[in-house]
Design a protein around this motif. Structure first.
Motif, PDB file in Angstrom:
ATOM      1  N   GLN A  53     -32.163   6.157  91.959  1.00  0.00           N
ATOM      2  CA  GLN A  53     -32.128   5.064  92.745  1.00  0.00           C
ATOM      3  C   GLN A  53     -33.250   4.829  93.934  1.00  0.00           C
ATOM      4  OE1 GLN A  53     -28.240   6.180  94.077  1.00  0.00           O
ATOM      5  NE2 GLN A  53     -27.232   4.326  93.544  1.00  0.00           N
ATOM      6  N   HIS A  54     -33.847   6.189  94.155  1.00  0.00           N
ATOM      7  CA  HIS A  54     -34.759   6.432  95.082  1.00  0.00           C
ATOM      8  C   HIS A  54     -36.015   6.903  94.704  1.00  0.00           C
ATOM      9  CE1 HIS A  54     -35.068   7.789  99.361  1.00  0.00           C
ATOM     10  NE2 HIS A  54     -36.130   6.935  99.356  1.00  0.00           N
ATOM     11  N   GLN A  55     -36.737   5.971  93.920  1.00  0.00           N
ATOM     12  CA  GLN A  55     -38.022   6.439  93.137  1.00  0.00           C
ATOM     13  C   GLN A  55     -39.248   5.557  93.658  1.00  0.00           C
ATOM     14  OE1 GLN A  55     -37.897   6.428  89.019  1.00  0.00           O
ATOM     15  NE2 GLN A  55     -36.860   8.265  89.001  1.00  0.00           N
ATOM     16  N   HIS A  56     -40.156   6.366  94.143  1.00  0.00           N
ATOM     17  CA  HIS A  56     -41.353   5.436  94.463  1.00  0.00           C
ATOM     18  C   HIS A  56     -42.501   5.637  93.339  1.00  0.00           C
ATOM     19  CE1 HIS A  56     -40.493   4.769  98.650  1.00  0.00           C
ATOM     20  NE2 HIS A  56     -39.453   5.707  98.333  1.00  0.00           N
ATOM     21  N   ALA A  57     -43.074   4.674  92.950  1.00  0.00           N
ATOM     22  CA  ALA A  57     -44.144   4.643  91.908  1.00  0.00           C
ATOM     23  C   ALA A  57     -43.885   5.531  90.867  1.00  0.00           C
ATOM     24  CB  ALA A  57     -45.626   5.226  92.712  1.00  0.00           C
ATOM     25  N   GLY A  58     -42.448   5.793  90.361  1.00  0.00           N
ATOM     26  CA  GLY A  58     -42.301   6.608  89.045  1.00  0.00           C
ATOM     27  C   GLY A  58     -42.120   7.963  89.622  1.00  0.00           C
ATOM     28  N   HIS A  59     -42.330   8.427  91.091  1.00  0.00           N
ATOM     29  CA  HIS A  59     -42.029   9.713  91.354  1.00  0.00           C
ATOM     30  C   HIS A  59     -40.658  10.226  91.922  1.00  0.00           C
ATOM     31  CE1 HIS A  59     -46.255  10.261  90.480  1.00  0.00           C
ATOM     32  NE2 HIS A  59     -46.476   9.417  91.241  1.00  0.00           N
ATOM     33  N   GLY A  60     -39.644  10.681  91.316  1.00  0.00           N
ATOM     34  CA  GLY A  60     -38.319  10.858  91.727  1.00  0.00           C
ATOM     35  C   GLY A  60     -38.575  12.298  92.609  1.00  0.00           C
ATOM     36  N   THR A  61     -37.463  12.431  93.113  1.00  0.00           N
ATOM     37  CA  THR A  61     -37.375  13.803  94.044  1.00  0.00           C
ATOM     38  C   THR A  61     -37.339  14.915  93.197  1.00  0.00           C
ATOM     39  OG1 THR A  61     -35.013  13.715  94.176  1.00  0.00           O
ATOM     40  CG2 THR A  61     -36.097  12.476  95.824  1.00  0.00           C
ATOM     41  N   GLY A  62     -37.002  14.718  91.954  1.00  0.00           N
ATOM     42  CA  GLY A  62     -36.596  15.906  91.026  1.00  0.00           C
ATOM     43  C   GLY A  62     -35.366  16.643  91.431  1.00  0.00           C
ATOM     44  N   GLN A  63     -34.472  16.081  92.235  1.00  0.00           N
ATOM     45  CA  GLN A  63     -32.889  16.848  92.523  1.00  0.00           C
ATOM     46  C   GLN A  63     -32.386  16.696  91.492  1.00  0.00           C
ATOM     47  OE1 GLN A  63     -32.628  14.448  96.343  1.00  0.00           O
ATOM     48  NE2 GLN A  63     -31.390  16.545  96.775  1.00  0.00           N
ATOM     49  N   THR A  64     -31.501  17.583  91.418  1.00  0.00           N
ATOM     50  CA  THR A  64     -30.255  17.856  90.854  1.00  0.00           C
ATOM     51  C   THR A  64     -29.090  18.110  91.752  1.00  0.00           C
ATOM     52  OG1 THR A  64     -30.514  20.201  90.457  1.00  0.00           O
ATOM     53  CG2 THR A  64     -31.485  18.984  88.888  1.00  0.00           C
ATOM     54  N   ILE A 118     -35.616  -2.280 101.401  1.00  0.00           N
ATOM     55  CA  ILE A 118     -34.509  -3.256 101.574  1.00  0.00           C
ATOM     56  C   ILE A 118     -33.196  -2.692 101.052  1.00  0.00           C
ATOM     57  CG2 ILE A 118     -33.794  -5.534 100.979  1.00  0.00           C
ATOM     58  CD1 ILE A 118     -36.867  -6.224 100.665  1.00  0.00           C
ATOM     59  N   LEU A 119     -32.137  -2.549 101.972  1.00  0.00           N
ATOM     60  CA  LEU A 119     -30.854  -2.463 101.502  1.00  0.00           C
ATOM     61  C   LEU A 119     -29.948  -3.583 101.304  1.00  0.00           C
ATOM     62  CD1 LEU A 119     -31.873   0.508 102.215  1.00  0.00           C
ATOM     63  CD2 LEU A 119     -29.501   0.979 103.065  1.00  0.00           C
ATOM     64  N   ASP A 120     -29.357  -3.736  99.977  1.00  0.00           N
ATOM     65  CA  ASP A 120     -28.480  -4.720  99.603  1.00  0.00           C
ATOM     66  C   ASP A 120     -27.076  -4.088  99.974  1.00  0.00           C
ATOM     67  OD1 ASP A 120     -26.763  -6.689  98.694  1.00  0.00           O
ATOM     68  OD2 ASP A 120     -27.551  -6.805  96.631  1.00  0.00           O
ATOM     69  N   LEU A 121     -26.485  -4.369 100.988  1.00  0.00           N
ATOM     70  CA  LEU A 121     -25.017  -3.836 101.421  1.00  0.00           C
ATOM     71  C   LEU A 121     -23.966  -4.641 100.766  1.00  0.00           C
ATOM     72  CD1 LEU A 121     -25.510  -2.954 105.334  1.00  0.00           C
ATOM     73  CD2 LEU A 121     -25.948  -1.396 103.123  1.00  0.00           C
ATOM     74  N   SER A 122     -24.555  -5.554 100.109  1.00  0.00           N
ATOM     75  CA  SER A 122     -23.181  -6.704  99.316  1.00  0.00           C
ATOM     76  C   SER A 122     -22.718  -5.940  98.246  1.00  0.00           C
ATOM     77  CB  SER A 122     -23.695  -7.890  99.206  1.00  0.00           C
ATOM     78  OG  SER A 122     -24.977  -8.117  98.075  1.00  0.00           O
ATOM     79  N   THR A 123     -23.518  -4.772  97.564  1.00  0.00           N
ATOM     80  CA  THR A 123     -22.871  -4.169  96.367  1.00  0.00           C
ATOM     81  C   THR A 123     -22.430  -2.782  96.861  1.00  0.00           C
ATOM     82  OG1 THR A 123     -25.298  -3.117  95.889  1.00  0.00           O
ATOM     83  CG2 THR A 123     -24.776  -5.436  95.306  1.00  0.00           C
ATOM     84  N   ASP A 124     -21.793  -2.135  95.970  1.00  0.00           N
ATOM     85  CA  ASP A 124     -21.100  -0.866  96.177  1.00  0.00           C
ATOM     86  C   ASP A 124     -21.668   0.023  95.020  1.00  0.00           C
ATOM     87  OD1 ASP A 124     -19.886   1.353  97.253  1.00  0.00           O
ATOM     88  OD2 ASP A 124     -18.200   0.946  96.540  1.00  0.00           O
ATOM     89  N   PRO A 125     -22.639   1.059  95.009  1.00  0.00           N
ATOM     90  CA  PRO A 125     -23.175   1.383  96.200  1.00  0.00           C
ATOM     91  C   PRO A 125     -24.210   0.432  96.344  1.00  0.00           C
ATOM     92  CG  PRO A 125     -23.979   2.747  94.050  1.00  0.00           C
ATOM     93  CD  PRO A 125     -22.935   1.870  93.720  1.00  0.00           C
ATOM     94  N   GLY A 158     -27.638  -1.523  97.130  1.00  0.00           N
ATOM     95  CA  GLY A 158     -28.770  -1.453  96.076  1.00  0.00           C
ATOM     96  C   GLY A 158     -30.035  -1.239  97.356  1.00  0.00           C
ATOM     97  N   ILE A 159     -31.002  -0.411  96.624  1.00  0.00           N
ATOM     98  CA  ILE A 159     -32.078   0.063  97.406  1.00  0.00           C
ATOM     99  C   ILE A 159     -33.373  -0.525  96.754  1.00  0.00           C
ATOM    100  CG2 ILE A 159     -33.547   2.145  97.996  1.00  0.00           C
ATOM    101  CD1 ILE A 159     -30.953   3.598  97.783  1.00  0.00           C
ATOM    102  N   GLN A 160     -34.197  -1.301  97.550  1.00  0.00           N
ATOM    103  CA  GLN A 160     -35.374  -1.472  96.861  1.00  0.00           C
ATOM    104  C   GLN A 160     -36.729  -1.099  97.762  1.00  0.00           C
ATOM    105  OE1 GLN A 160     -34.655  -6.106  97.058  1.00  0.00           O
ATOM    106  NE2 GLN A 160     -35.571  -5.798  94.882  1.00  0.00           N
ATOM    107  N   VAL A 161     -37.625  -0.763  97.120  1.00  0.00           N
ATOM    108  CA  VAL A 161     -38.686  -0.168  98.011  1.00  0.00           C
ATOM    109  C   VAL A 161     -40.006  -1.097  97.797  1.00  0.00           C
ATOM    110  CG1 VAL A 161     -38.038   2.117  98.148  1.00  0.00           C
ATOM    111  CG2 VAL A 161     -39.400   1.548  96.088  1.00  0.00           C
ATOM    112  N   VAL A 162     -41.027  -1.243  98.605  1.00  0.00           N
ATOM    113  CA  VAL A 162     -42.047  -1.812  98.063  1.00  0.00           C
ATOM    114  C   VAL A 162     -43.177  -1.063  97.475  1.00  0.00           C
ATOM    115  CG1 VAL A 162     -43.922  -3.500  99.160  1.00  0.00           C
ATOM    116  CG2 VAL A 162     -41.699  -3.473 100.306  1.00  0.00           C
ATOM    117  N   GLU A 163     -43.467  -1.730  96.256  1.00  0.00           N
ATOM    118  CA  GLU A 163     -44.430  -0.983  95.504  1.00  0.00           C
ATOM    119  C   GLU A 163     -45.509  -2.068  94.957  1.00  0.00           C
ATOM    120  OE1 GLU A 163     -42.623   2.925  93.971  1.00  0.00           O
ATOM    121  OE2 GLU A 163     -42.070   1.370  92.818  1.00  0.00           O
ATOM    122  N   ALA A 164     -46.624  -1.831  95.011  1.00  0.00           N
ATOM    123  CA  ALA A 164     -47.791  -2.639  94.142  1.00  0.00           C
ATOM    124  C   ALA A 164     -47.549  -2.476  92.872  1.00  0.00           C
ATOM    125  CB  ALA A 164     -49.084  -2.089  94.434  1.00  0.00           C
TER     126      ALA A 164
END
Length: 182
Positions: free
Chosen positions: A56-67, A122-129, A131-137
């Motif tokens: 849900q929280h990736q930028h330019a294809g780079h995730g946090t790598g978290q488990t 941008i967070l879409d609070l009308s959905t559960d969970p 929605g998260i949108q980040v600005v990327e070129a």
């Protein structure tokens, strides 16, 4: 009451009225929202980002790598605005426009070398969970053009010039250091 005290009370009343008018408007001239709803939105935004999955929280294809066993994501946020703008409760807010700066808090890893995710969001609070949108070129659309496509103009201008406030950045660093055991 003497004549002198009447003027004192009049001055006190005028100062109180002026303070009330000043708090009704944002620096850009727009009508201010009650502090508590903005604080509620900031808390919801921060919590949503910190609890999001790497997908849900990736930028330019780079995730946090978290488990599930990895360190926490610690975020600082700034709310530029929300829709509908006339909402007076958190439940009435559907979309939040803002900025986020998150760091992956690994044990003993200082902030300066932490994996970070940042930018307008941008967070879409009308959905559960939410929605998260980040600005990327993209290959076809420049970053600034994509930002203007995604954000209403009044918030796009803020997103181009403002990130975290100094107090929010200090709080983010403090929380990060606590989570990383520093």
């Amino acid at each position: 009451m003497t004549f002198r005290y009447r003027y004192l009370w009049a001055a006190v009343i005028l100062l109180a009225a002026a303070a009330a008018v000043v708090t009704l408007y944002e620096p850009d001239g727009s009508r201010a929202q009650p502090t508590d709803i903005r604080e509620q939105i900031m808390t919801r935004m921060r919590t949503t980002l910190e609890q999001s999955t790497p997908e849900q929280h990736q930028h330019a294809g780079h995730g946090t790598g978290q488990t599930a066993t990895d360190p926490a994501v610690i975020c600082g946020v700034r709310v530029y605005g929300f829709e509908p703008a006339e909402a007076t409760t958190l439940a009435g807010v559907r979309t939040v426009y803002g900025f986020h700066l998150c760091g992956v808090a690994e044990p003993e890893r200082p902030w300066d070398v932490a994996v970070k995710l940042a930018g307008p969001v941008i967070l879409d609070l009308s959905t559960d969970p939410p929605g998260i949108q980040v600005v990327e070129a993209t290959a076809e659309v420049k970053y600034v053009d994509r930002l203007r496509q995604m954000f209403p103009e009044r918030y796009a201008q803020l997103a181009l010039t403002q990130a975290l406030s100094e107090p929010e950045m200090a709080e983010l660093r403090r929380r990060y250091d606590d989570a990383a055991g520093l």
